[in-house]
Design a protein around this motif. Structure first.
Motif, PDB file in Angstrom:
ATOM      1  N   UNK A  16       0.837  -1.202   0.000  1.00  0.00           N
ATOM      2  CA  UNK A  16       0.000   0.000   0.000  1.00  0.00           C
ATOM      3  C   UNK A  16       0.870   1.249   0.000  1.00  0.00           C
ATOM      4  N   UNK A  17       0.309   2.311  -0.541  1.00  0.00           N
ATOM      5  CA  UNK A  17       0.944   3.624  -0.496  1.00  0.00           C
ATOM      6  C   UNK A  17      -0.141   4.681  -0.607  1.00  0.00           C
ATOM      7  N   UNK A  18       0.259   5.930  -0.362  1.00  0.00           N
ATOM      8  CA  UNK A  18      -0.674   7.033  -0.537  1.00  0.00           C
ATOM      9  C   UNK A  18      -1.241   7.605   0.741  1.00  0.00           C
ATOM     10  N   UNK A  19      -0.945   6.991   1.861  1.00  0.00           N
ATOM     11  CA  UNK A  19      -1.434   7.528   3.119  1.00  0.00           C
ATOM     12  C   UNK A  19      -0.719   8.818   3.487  1.00  0.00           C
ATOM     13  N   UNK A  60      -1.207  12.774   5.963  1.00  0.00           N
ATOM     14  CA  UNK A  60      -2.019  13.713   6.733  1.00  0.00           C
ATOM     15  C   UNK A  60      -2.890  14.526   5.775  1.00  0.00           C
ATOM     16  N   UNK A  61      -4.170  14.578   6.059  1.00  0.00           N
ATOM     17  CA  UNK A  61      -5.099  15.323   5.217  1.00  0.00           C
ATOM     18  C   UNK A  61      -6.082  16.064   6.117  1.00  0.00           C
ATOM     19  N   UNK A  62      -6.509  17.222   5.680  1.00  0.00           N
ATOM     20  CA  UNK A  62      -7.449  18.016   6.463  1.00  0.00           C
ATOM     21  C   UNK A  62      -8.866  17.489   6.309  1.00  0.00           C
ATOM     22  N   UNK A  63      -9.698  17.687   7.302  1.00  0.00           N
ATOM     23  CA  UNK A  63     -11.113  17.292   7.156  1.00  0.00           C
ATOM     24  C   UNK A  63     -11.721  17.918   5.913  1.00  0.00           C
ATOM     25  N   UNK A  64     -12.471  17.114   5.184  1.00  0.00           N
ATOM     26  CA  UNK A  64     -13.059  17.567   3.931  1.00  0.00           C
ATOM     27  C   UNK A  64     -12.169  17.381   2.728  1.00  0.00           C
ATOM     28  N   UNK A  65     -10.943  16.997   2.948  1.00  0.00           N
ATOM     29  CA  UNK A  65      -9.990  16.817   1.858  1.00  0.00           C
ATOM     30  C   UNK A  65     -10.089  15.445   1.214  1.00  0.00           C
ATOM     31  N   UNK A  66      -9.137  15.175   0.314  1.00  0.00           N
ATOM     32  CA  UNK A  66      -9.127  13.926  -0.450  1.00  0.00           C
ATOM     33  C   UNK A  66      -7.760  13.271  -0.385  1.00  0.00           C
ATOM     34  N   UNK A  67      -7.791  11.966  -0.596  1.00  0.00           N
ATOM     35  CA  UNK A  67      -6.562  11.170  -0.594  1.00  0.00           C
ATOM     36  C   UNK A  67      -6.834   9.945  -1.453  1.00  0.00           C
ATOM     37  N   UNK A  68      -5.820   9.462  -2.160  1.00  0.00           N
ATOM     38  CA  UNK A  68      -5.972   8.231  -2.927  1.00  0.00           C
ATOM     39  C   UNK A  68      -4.947   7.211  -2.464  1.00  0.00           C
ATOM     40  N   UNK A  69      -5.443   6.078  -2.043  1.00  0.00           N
ATOM     41  CA  UNK A  69      -4.581   4.980  -1.633  1.00  0.00           C
ATOM     42  C   UNK A  69      -4.396   4.016  -2.808  1.00  0.00           C
ATOM     43  N   UNK A  70      -3.212   3.418  -2.866  1.00  0.00           N
ATOM     44  CA  UNK A  70      -2.887   2.463  -3.918  1.00  0.00           C
ATOM     45  C   UNK A  70      -2.374   1.176  -3.290  1.00  0.00           C
ATOM     46  N   UNK A  71      -2.789   0.055  -3.852  1.00  0.00           N
ATOM     47  CA  UNK A  71      -2.315  -1.256  -3.409  1.00  0.00           C
ATOM     48  C   UNK A  71      -1.811  -2.000  -4.643  1.00  0.00           C
ATOM     49  N   UNK A  72      -0.533  -2.292  -4.665  1.00  0.00           N
ATOM     50  CA  UNK A  72       0.071  -2.980  -5.805  1.00  0.00           C
ATOM     51  C   UNK A  72       0.388  -4.413  -5.427  1.00  0.00           C
TER      52      UNK A  72
END
Length: 116
Positions: free
Chosen positions: A6-9, A11-23
């Motif tokens: 996994x990668x992509x984790x 710190x993000x602010x509330x209401x924000x976005x993040x994309x996690x990847x699993x290879x």
């Protein structure tokens, strides 16, 4: 060696976005059910979303409408798009591949922290 990474984790602010990847590596997971799980401190690991090899998707009620699971079989990769994140989404996120019977593979996890 069969592995999920996994990668992509972060710190993000509330209401924000993040994309996690699993290879996936070491074997193809295209035909298998794969899923994202999360575990917050003091809590049990819980299912966030899963997707079969045929594309059937299941989401936990808490993330419906906010998170999107997807897969790229050619890349042996699974994604989790996280939008409108909340503090309660803070956890270590793991990907899992179900092989059959009692056999499954887990990634090592990636930390997601939602905080202002």
């Amino acid at each position: 060696q069969v592995r999920l990474t996994e990668s992509g984790g972060g710190l993000v602010q509330p209401g924000g976005s993040l994309r996690l990847t699993c290879v996936g590596s070491g074997r193809s997971f295209g035909a298998n059910v794969m899923g994202w799980y999360r575990q917050a401190p003091g809590n049990e690991r819980e299912l966030v979303a899963s997707m079969t090899g045929a594309g059937l998707i299941n989401y936990a009620d808490d993330v419906k409408g906010r998170f999107t699971i997807s897969r790229d079989k050619a890349k042996n990769t699974m994604y989790l798009q996280m939008n409108s994140v909340k503090a309660s989404d803070t956890a270590v996120y793991y990907c899992k591949a179900f092989i059959g019977g009692d056999l499954s593979y887990w990634g090592q996890g990636t930390q997601v922290t939602v905080s202002s």
